[in-house]
Scaffold this motif. Sequence first.
Motif, PDB file in Angstrom:
ATOM      1  N   VAL A  32      85.295 -30.317  66.612  1.00 55.44           N
ATOM      2  CA  VAL A  32      85.242 -31.602  66.788  1.00 55.44           C
ATOM      3  C   VAL A  32      84.211 -32.099  67.590  1.00 55.44           C
ATOM      4  CG1 VAL A  32      86.513 -33.424  67.763  1.00 55.44           C
ATOM      5  CG2 VAL A  32      87.783 -31.824  65.962  1.00 55.44           C
ATOM      6  N   GLY A  33      84.067 -31.417  68.802  1.00 56.09           N
ATOM      7  CA  GLY A  33      83.135 -31.655  69.722  1.00 56.09           C
ATOM      8  C   GLY A  33      81.645 -31.881  69.430  1.00 56.09           C
ATOM      9  N   LEU A  34      81.231 -30.754  68.787  1.00 53.43           N
ATOM     10  CA  LEU A  34      79.953 -30.503  68.411  1.00 53.43           C
ATOM     11  C   LEU A  34      79.752 -31.531  67.034  1.00 53.43           C
ATOM     12  CD1 LEU A  34      79.306 -26.574  68.505  1.00 53.43           C
ATOM     13  CD2 LEU A  34      78.691 -28.292  70.028  1.00 53.43           C
ATOM     14  N   GLY A  35      80.632 -31.446  66.131  1.00 53.30           N
ATOM     15  CA  GLY A  35      80.628 -32.583  65.246  1.00 53.30           C
ATOM     16  C   GLY A  35      80.348 -34.001  65.704  1.00 53.30           C
ATOM     17  N   LEU A  36      80.971 -34.360  66.525  1.00 58.93           N
ATOM     18  CA  LEU A  36      81.090 -35.809  67.108  1.00 58.93           C
ATOM     19  C   LEU A  36      79.537 -36.047  67.588  1.00 58.93           C
ATOM     20  CD1 LEU A  36      84.686 -36.553  68.745  1.00 58.93           C
ATOM     21  CD2 LEU A  36      83.494 -37.488  66.782  1.00 58.93           C
ATOM     22  N   LYS A  37      79.215 -34.982  68.191  1.00 58.69           N
ATOM     23  CA  LYS A  37      77.799 -35.346  69.031  1.00 58.69           C
ATOM     24  C   LYS A  37      76.596 -35.263  67.911  1.00 58.69           C
ATOM     25  CE  LYS A  37      74.744 -33.750  72.284  1.00 58.69           C
ATOM     26  NZ  LYS A  37      74.193 -32.785  73.311  1.00 58.69           N
ATOM     27  N   GLN A  38      76.731 -34.420  67.220  1.00 59.13           N
ATOM     28  CA  GLN A  38      75.461 -34.208  66.091  1.00 59.13           C
ATOM     29  C   GLN A  38      75.833 -35.540  64.846  1.00 59.13           C
ATOM     30  OE1 GLN A  38      73.356 -32.464  66.648  1.00 59.13           O
ATOM     31  NE2 GLN A  38      74.290 -31.306  68.411  1.00 59.13           N
ATOM     32  N   SER A  39      77.077 -35.825  64.471  1.00 58.89           N
ATOM     33  CA  SER A  39      77.044 -37.035  63.698  1.00 58.89           C
ATOM     34  C   SER A  39      76.502 -38.180  64.259  1.00 58.89           C
ATOM     35  CB  SER A  39      78.621 -37.017  63.422  1.00 58.89           C
ATOM     36  OG  SER A  39      79.389 -37.687  64.583  1.00 58.89           O
ATOM     37  N   ALA A  40      76.784 -38.579  65.561  1.00 52.77           N
ATOM     38  CA  ALA A  40      76.234 -39.797  66.176  1.00 52.77           C
ATOM     39  C   ALA A  40      74.599 -39.709  66.000  1.00 52.77           C
ATOM     40  CB  ALA A  40      76.572 -39.693  67.674  1.00 52.77           C
ATOM     41  N   TYR A  41      74.084 -38.462  66.345  1.00 48.55           N
ATOM     42  CA  TYR A  41      72.504 -38.353  66.206  1.00 48.55           C
ATOM     43  C   TYR A  41      72.046 -38.529  64.587  1.00 48.55           C
ATOM     44  CZ  TYR A  41      71.638 -36.556  70.770  1.00 48.55           C
ATOM     45  OH  TYR A  41      71.648 -36.330  72.196  1.00 48.55           O
ATOM     46  N   LEU A  42      72.852 -38.023  63.825  1.00 53.89           N
ATOM     47  CA  LEU A  42      72.680 -38.053  62.290  1.00 53.89           C
ATOM     48  C   LEU A  42      72.916 -39.563  61.927  1.00 53.89           C
ATOM     49  CD1 LEU A  42      74.153 -34.695  60.954  1.00 53.89           C
ATOM     50  CD2 LEU A  42      71.661 -35.385  60.994  1.00 53.89           C
ATOM     51  N   ALA A  43      73.900 -40.371  62.433  1.00 49.54           N
ATOM     52  CA  ALA A  43      74.105 -41.695  61.731  1.00 49.54           C
ATOM     53  C   ALA A  43      72.804 -42.386  62.197  1.00 49.54           C
ATOM     54  CB  ALA A  43      75.174 -42.336  62.630  1.00 49.54           C
ATOM     55  N   GLU A  44      72.409 -42.203  63.380  1.00 48.00           N
ATOM     56  CA  GLU A  44      71.032 -42.735  63.901  1.00 48.00           C
ATOM     57  C   GLU A  44      69.624 -42.382  62.923  1.00 48.00           C
ATOM     58  OE1 GLU A  44      68.893 -45.662  66.030  1.00 48.00           O
ATOM     59  OE2 GLU A  44      70.811 -45.556  65.738  1.00 48.00           O
ATOM     60  N   ILE A  45      69.890 -41.265  62.875  1.00 52.09           N
ATOM     61  CA  ILE A  45      68.487 -40.818  62.159  1.00 52.09           C
ATOM     62  C   ILE A  45      68.639 -41.503  60.515  1.00 52.09           C
ATOM     63  CG2 ILE A  45      67.734 -38.665  60.698  1.00 52.09           C
ATOM     64  CD1 ILE A  45      68.475 -37.046  63.169  1.00 52.09           C
ATOM     65  N   PHE A  46      69.776 -41.435  59.856  1.00 53.25           N
ATOM     66  CA  PHE A  46      69.914 -42.112  58.608  1.00 53.25           C
ATOM     67  C   PHE A  46      69.752 -43.515  58.559  1.00 53.25           C
ATOM     68  CE2 PHE A  46      71.406 -37.858  57.182  1.00 53.25           C
ATOM     69  CZ  PHE A  46      70.507 -37.762  56.144  1.00 53.25           C
ATOM     70  N   ARG A  47      70.047 -44.108  59.583  1.00 52.63           N
ATOM     71  CA  ARG A  47      70.103 -45.650  59.980  1.00 52.63           C
ATOM     72  C   ARG A  47      68.451 -46.012  59.938  1.00 52.63           C
ATOM     73  NH1 ARG A  47      68.025 -48.844  62.945  1.00 52.63           N
ATOM     74  NH2 ARG A  47      67.717 -47.475  64.391  1.00 52.63           N
ATOM     75  N   ALA A  87      64.094 -35.062  61.015  1.00 51.83           N
ATOM     76  CA  ALA A  87      64.629 -35.263  62.127  1.00 51.83           C
ATOM     77  C   ALA A  87      66.194 -34.501  62.059  1.00 51.83           C
ATOM     78  CB  ALA A  87      64.969 -36.630  62.407  1.00 51.83           C
ATOM     79  N   THR A  88      66.751 -34.503  60.616  1.00 52.70           N
ATOM     80  CA  THR A  88      68.022 -33.758  60.631  1.00 52.70           C
ATOM     81  C   THR A  88      67.783 -32.459  60.575  1.00 52.70           C
ATOM     82  OG1 THR A  88      68.326 -35.675  58.544  1.00 52.70           O
ATOM     83  CG2 THR A  88      69.629 -33.338  58.607  1.00 52.70           C
ATOM     84  N   GLY A  89      66.719 -31.748  60.302  1.00 51.71           N
ATOM     85  CA  GLY A  89      66.437 -30.470  60.594  1.00 51.71           C
ATOM     86  C   GLY A  89      66.334 -30.025  62.184  1.00 51.71           C
ATOM     87  N   ASN A  90      65.831 -31.232  62.870  1.00 53.30           N
ATOM     88  CA  ASN A  90      65.785 -30.900  64.261  1.00 53.30           C
ATOM     89  C   ASN A  90      67.159 -31.023  64.899  1.00 53.30           C
ATOM     90  OD1 ASN A  90      62.873 -30.725  64.076  1.00 53.30           O
ATOM     91  ND2 ASN A  90      62.655 -32.932  64.769  1.00 53.30           N
ATOM     92  N   THR A  91      68.061 -31.931  64.388  1.00 51.15           N
ATOM     93  CA  THR A  91      69.332 -31.803  64.854  1.00 51.15           C
ATOM     94  C   THR A  91      70.194 -30.681  64.395  1.00 51.15           C
ATOM     95  OG1 THR A  91      69.482 -34.280  64.312  1.00 51.15           O
ATOM     96  CG2 THR A  91      71.432 -33.250  64.507  1.00 51.15           C
ATOM     97  N   PHE A  92      69.973 -30.088  63.079  1.00 56.13           N
ATOM     98  CA  PHE A  92      70.448 -28.779  62.940  1.00 56.13           C
ATOM     99  C   PHE A  92      70.105 -27.804  63.653  1.00 56.13           C
ATOM    100  CE2 PHE A  92      70.942 -24.516  60.684  1.00 56.13           C
ATOM    101  CZ  PHE A  92      72.293 -24.820  60.502  1.00 56.13           C
ATOM    102  N   TYR A 142      65.398 -20.737  59.470  1.00 62.44           N
ATOM    103  CA  TYR A 142      65.816 -21.988  59.095  1.00 62.44           C
ATOM    104  C   TYR A 142      64.643 -23.109  58.966  1.00 62.44           C
ATOM    105  CZ  TYR A 142      67.415 -26.575  58.915  1.00 62.44           C
ATOM    106  OH  TYR A 142      67.674 -27.953  58.539  1.00 62.44           O
ATOM    107  N   THR A 143      63.843 -22.954  59.811  1.00 65.79           N
ATOM    108  CA  THR A 143      62.682 -24.014  59.810  1.00 65.79           C
ATOM    109  C   THR A 143      61.590 -23.726  58.567  1.00 65.79           C
ATOM    110  OG1 THR A 143      61.183 -22.853  61.327  1.00 65.79           O
ATOM    111  CG2 THR A 143      62.665 -24.723  62.259  1.00 65.79           C
TER     112      THR A 143
END
Length: 165
Positions: A32-47, A87-92, A142-143
């Motif tokens: 939950v913690g890691l998911g919340l943090k990364q989902s906030a970044y991903l939402a901004e990336i996709f926006r 940017a999604t790759g960087n987030t991963f 991964y990269t």
Amino acid sequence: MPTLVQLFLIFYGLLQLFPAFQGMTAITSAVVGLGLKQSAYLAEIFRAAVNSVDKGQIEAGQALNILGWKIFLHVILPQATLNALPATGNTFVSLLKETSLVFTLGIIELFAHAKMIAGGSLRYFETYLAIGLLYWLMIVIYTWIQHLFERDLTAPYRRSVDEFD
């Protein structure tokens, strides 16, 4: 907010505020913690990726009388996905590195195993160096895979040298 603080707030703090979280395990808290943090970044990336697609694309679809959701699904989203991929790759990669923090919640993962091995053998430098190299190797692999994926997805958009002859 630092990831470690967020993990502690979720694992230790939610229990005090909401008794319904009494049975939450450390793994659930970490996800939950890691998911919340990364989902906030991903939402901004996709926006940002959706906003980066030229508005003329929407206007062209509207001029052809295509429904708005079809324009988004078939025109905007494919282009936005290509724009968001790096940017999604960087987030991963960031998420992969941050998994080493979950040992503070009592989860035995790669870094926790290294800590136990180093404590037993008193070879801290060698153990942590090996774990650092292992994380580095996972990120390099991964990269490389992401680079191949990006290359394949952008193939239709690349111009060949023959076009200019």
